[in-house]
Scaffold this motif. Sequence first.
Motif, PDB file in Angstrom:
ATOM      1  N   ALA A 188       0.860  -1.186   0.000  1.00 50.41           N
ATOM      2  CA  ALA A 188       0.000   0.000   0.000  1.00 50.41           C
ATOM      3  C   ALA A 188       0.891   1.229   0.000  1.00 50.41           C
ATOM      4  CB  ALA A 188      -0.932   0.008   1.208  1.00 50.41           C
ATOM      5  N   THR A 189       0.470   2.269  -0.709  1.00 48.46           N
ATOM      6  CA  THR A 189       1.255   3.498  -0.805  1.00 48.46           C
ATOM      7  C   THR A 189       0.633   4.586   0.055  1.00 48.46           C
ATOM      8  OG1 THR A 189       0.016   4.213  -2.763  1.00 48.46           O
ATOM      9  CG2 THR A 189       2.044   2.972  -3.128  1.00 48.46           C
ATOM     10  N   VAL A 190       1.515   5.341   0.723  1.00 50.14           N
ATOM     11  CA  VAL A 190       1.113   6.511   1.506  1.00 50.14           C
ATOM     12  C   VAL A 190       2.080   7.632   1.122  1.00 50.14           C
ATOM     13  CG1 VAL A 190       0.694   7.484   3.781  1.00 50.14           C
ATOM     14  CG2 VAL A 190       0.325   5.041   3.395  1.00 50.14           C
ATOM     15  N   GLY A 191       1.626   8.536   0.280  1.00 51.54           N
ATOM     16  CA  GLY A 191       2.524   9.570  -0.220  1.00 51.54           C
ATOM     17  C   GLY A 191       3.601   8.957  -1.098  1.00 51.54           C
ATOM     18  N   GLU A 192       4.866   9.226  -0.758  1.00 54.82           N
ATOM     19  CA  GLU A 192       5.982   8.680  -1.525  1.00 54.82           C
ATOM     20  C   GLU A 192       6.468   7.350  -0.955  1.00 54.82           C
ATOM     21  OE1 GLU A 192       9.015  11.621  -1.674  1.00 54.82           O
ATOM     22  OE2 GLU A 192       8.065  12.746  -3.292  1.00 54.82           O
ATOM     23  N   ASN A 193       5.836   6.848   0.084  1.00 51.24           N
ATOM     24  CA  ASN A 193       6.263   5.613   0.728  1.00 51.24           C
ATOM     25  C   ASN A 193       5.395   4.442   0.281  1.00 51.24           C
ATOM     26  OD1 ASN A 193       8.305   6.880   2.238  1.00 51.24           O
ATOM     27  ND2 ASN A 193       6.851   7.471   3.823  1.00 51.24           N
ATOM     28  N   TRP A 194       6.055   3.348  -0.009  1.00 47.28           N
ATOM     29  CA  TRP A 194       5.384   2.106  -0.412  1.00 47.28           C
ATOM     30  C   TRP A 194       5.673   1.062   0.663  1.00 47.28           C
ATOM     31  CZ3 TRP A 194       6.973  -1.439  -5.086  1.00 47.28           C
ATOM     32  CH2 TRP A 194       5.971  -2.393  -5.287  1.00 47.28           C
ATOM     33  N   TYR A 195       4.624   0.658   1.360  1.00 46.62           N
ATOM     34  CA  TYR A 195       4.754  -0.300   2.454  1.00 46.62           C
ATOM     35  C   TYR A 195       4.481  -1.714   1.943  1.00 46.62           C
ATOM     36  CZ  TYR A 195       4.798   3.726   5.568  1.00 46.62           C
ATOM     37  OH  TYR A 195       5.121   4.903   6.197  1.00 46.62           O
ATOM     38  N   ILE A 196       5.355  -2.657   2.335  1.00 43.54           N
ATOM     39  CA  ILE A 196       5.244  -4.056   1.936  1.00 43.54           C
ATOM     40  C   ILE A 196       5.124  -4.897   3.210  1.00 43.54           C
ATOM     41  CG2 ILE A 196       6.355  -5.982   0.756  1.00 43.54           C
ATOM     42  CD1 ILE A 196       5.524  -3.789  -1.130  1.00 43.54           C
ATOM     43  N   VAL A 197       4.089  -5.733   3.257  1.00 38.70           N
ATOM     44  CA  VAL A 197       3.809  -6.540   4.449  1.00 38.70           C
ATOM     45  C   VAL A 197       3.622  -7.988   4.027  1.00 38.70           C
ATOM     46  CG1 VAL A 197       2.267  -6.881   6.414  1.00 38.70           C
ATOM     47  CG2 VAL A 197       2.702  -4.582   5.560  1.00 38.70           C
ATOM     48  N   GLY A 198       4.151  -8.903   4.863  1.00 40.26           N
ATOM     49  CA  GLY A 198       3.879 -10.325   4.702  1.00 40.26           C
ATOM     50  C   GLY A 198       4.567 -10.946   3.510  1.00 40.26           C
ATOM     51  N   GLY A 199       3.977 -12.056   3.041  1.00 42.26           N
ATOM     52  CA  GLY A 199       4.571 -12.836   1.969  1.00 42.26           C
ATOM     53  C   GLY A 199       5.337 -14.021   2.528  1.00 42.26           C
ATOM     54  N   GLY A 200       5.771 -14.898   1.658  1.00 39.62           N
ATOM     55  CA  GLY A 200       6.532 -16.072   2.056  1.00 39.62           C
ATOM     56  C   GLY A 200       7.562 -16.431   1.011  1.00 39.62           C
ATOM     57  N   ASN A 201       8.461 -17.358   1.372  1.00 40.79           N
ATOM     58  CA  ASN A 201       9.550 -17.757   0.467  1.00 40.79           C
ATOM     59  C   ASN A 201       9.622 -19.269   0.304  1.00 40.79           C
ATOM     60  OD1 ASN A 201      10.437 -18.490   2.979  1.00 40.79           O
ATOM     61  ND2 ASN A 201      12.166 -17.081   3.028  1.00 40.79           N
TER      62      ASN A 201
END
Length: 661
Positions: A402-415
Amino acid sequence: MASSGLAYPDRFYAAAAYAGFGAGGATSSAAISRFQNDVALLLYGLHQQATVGPCNVPKPRAWNPVEQSKWTSWHGLGSMPSAEAMRLFVKILEEEDPGWYSRVPEFNSEPVVDIQMHKPKEEPQIVPASTNGTSISEPKIISENGSSVETQDKDVILEGLSTVSSHDEWTPLSISGHRPKPRYEHGATVLQDKMYIFGGNHNGRYLSDLQALDLKSLAWSKIDAKLQAESSDSAKTSQIAPCAGHSLTTWGNKFFSIAGHTKDPSEGVTVKEFDPHTCTWSIVRTYGKSPVSRGGQTVTLVGTTLVLFGGEDAKRCLLNDLHILDLETMTWDDVDAIGTPPSPRSDHAAACHADRYLLIFGGGSHATCFNDLHVLDLQTMEWSRPKQQGLTPSPRAGHAGATVGENWYIVGGGNNKSGVSETLVLNMSTLTWSVVSTVEGRVPLASEGMTLVHSNYNGYDYLISFGGYNGRYSNEVYTLKLGLKSDTKSTTKEETVSDTASRVVEPEAEASQDGKIREIAMDSADSDLKNNADDASEQLLAALKAEKEELEATLNREQLQTVQLKEEIAQAESRNVELTKELQAVRGQLAAEQSRCFKLEVDVAELRQKLQSMDALEKEVELLRRQRAASEQAAMDAKQRQSSGGMWGWLVGTPPDKAEA
């Protein structure tokens, strides 16, 4: 000044009565509701300092953040004199509501206080705060030097996401209502202070339910949505098909569901539209060549278009194609970008920066996960792999962004081994990665297939996550409060130092509040400064005016420079036009010369052909000459033979007639 006709302390008591600090601790909810929480807490602390004196009560326990904030507001004033507290109280009130004095119906000059001292000891009464953050206003018995003190709290409105006090830390939300079924690979979006959840995967089965979380009341509700049938009868409806791996995107007062895996997949991507006013789904008719049906793709809103990238089709074939849907004409466009695109993948994340750059991060194939970052310039349609700064993210797929202004936040996921526990943020201007927070254990935030949305509520930015799968399905809701509250009030340069210092930015953050209140205490520590407050204000006002004039002069210079640059640009454009005309003229001359050269080449070719023909004629003439010479030589030889034969015949006695015979 609105209340200049009233002297202290009567002026303070009138202001206190207007603000809601009535006699015997009674409060006026209508008056209190005029102020924001930080202002209300500061007024409370100043009122206590003016009427009771310095704070000597012990700090409340941690279970009640409102009481702690009120105690911090009062305790931070230190030994500020009562008169100074009254002055600051009235000053803040006049800043927040300049016409308050004209709206006071009647004024009683007898002092009224918010707290009654030395009452008989009573048992403490504890009224827990509302789970959903409703208005908190309860009396509390606080022990003070062995005696009891009853306080009547000023109403501090805490509702919805405002109940979250911690910054940059994930907090599980306490939510009422019937929770949705646990799931992952669902879609989520925010529309009109509600987070909508649609579809998903639970135990291998696709879901079709639509749920809404009210961000004000923090209550779930299920929406009985129908699918508008494709017929002339608008009342005819049917059920929406279950799906997973789709994308939800808000557009205006509606939202779309794009693509996704279904039990009976269609050939092309399906676009569905939901209208919250009619609670009806409808299939959107699109034009152009529709992309092949898929799931696990990303759909990014860029201006008035949706950019679709990648995913996995119904035959489990990974894709890296690019398509754009114009939302105004509902027309698909198949885009062929230059450069090296990301490898085929699904379950990646995408974001848009400055309405021009599409960023693709991570994702996975059937055998591996990625941590690469690709950027597509939507103006030149060119892919690139920019150089990144900061830490190097670990490979992951199934994460949410999700983006907030110029910041792009990345949460979770797996490998393919475990879930990713850290929350990352990418500054899209500098392409710098950093870690916001890290969770521990097997929590839903370290899951695949979760959703992440952004909501601005009451001036704060929040990230809200829902669902996911990390060995078990989740239906938990977590939120991350970002940064400090944005200042929604307009500020003027005529504010004094004490006015600026009297702002409490965050009522729940004690450290920030302590610092702000200490600034107020410093404003009153020196009696000389207090006596010369008006002079200091005038000096500060003069300094601010001088700064304003300097800024205006700078602005005028910049505007003049801008005008000069515009003139230079116009001149450059004029020169460019002239050069363009000259270039066109030269191109015309060049074309004429090329045409003349072509004609000359044709003439040369014809002359070469004629020359070759003349060579052949010369050879024929030479041959004829040789034949003629040979004929003449033969005739001469014949004559010689005739003449020589006649002589010998005469010598041998042969008659000339016989010799000729």
